[in-house]
Design a protein around this motif. Sequence first.
Motif: not given
Length: 171
Positions: A28-33, A48-51
């Motif tokens: 699953c996707i747990n956190e996004v910045m 950088h942006s991250w997933i």
Amino acid sequence: MKKKLFLMLVALMAVSTAAFAQGRKGLCINEVMVQNDSSVVDDYGLHHSWIELYNSTHAPMEISSVYLTNDSTKPTLYPVPLGDVNTEIPALQHVLFWADGEPNKGTFHMSFTIKPGETIYIFDADQQTILDQVTIPVDLAPNTTFARKEDGKGGVNSEAWEVRDGGEKYI
């Protein structure tokens, strides 16, 4: 005797395939910045942006051949490479993918960037099954993350998610 052995082998392969497919459902996707000016840095020392992906199962999970994308009409936008030893996520652990649009930098650098309001998807190897998705809030401020309240818990339900300052678990 050979027929019996063959049938047992076929049954074992079917069970193994089913278990493998079920295991991927635990990804699953747990956190996004989206705008990262002060959180974790990549292997080049850059922000950088991250997933963050999370393996919510109690077994290691091989994620090569899944796809990450921010466009549901292009499910294969970023294929997690086959044959990379780093694409196995240990049980109940996380891995970060950099949304920097620079896949030439390595396995964990995706071919696209992300911005507020977009939906991020994980597609399974069949390129049709969505394993998980999350829509990034339009008003997500710089240096904040959109994260599950509990690792791997809850679905796309917004009540399972919260905004965090600075990706606090990484600082």
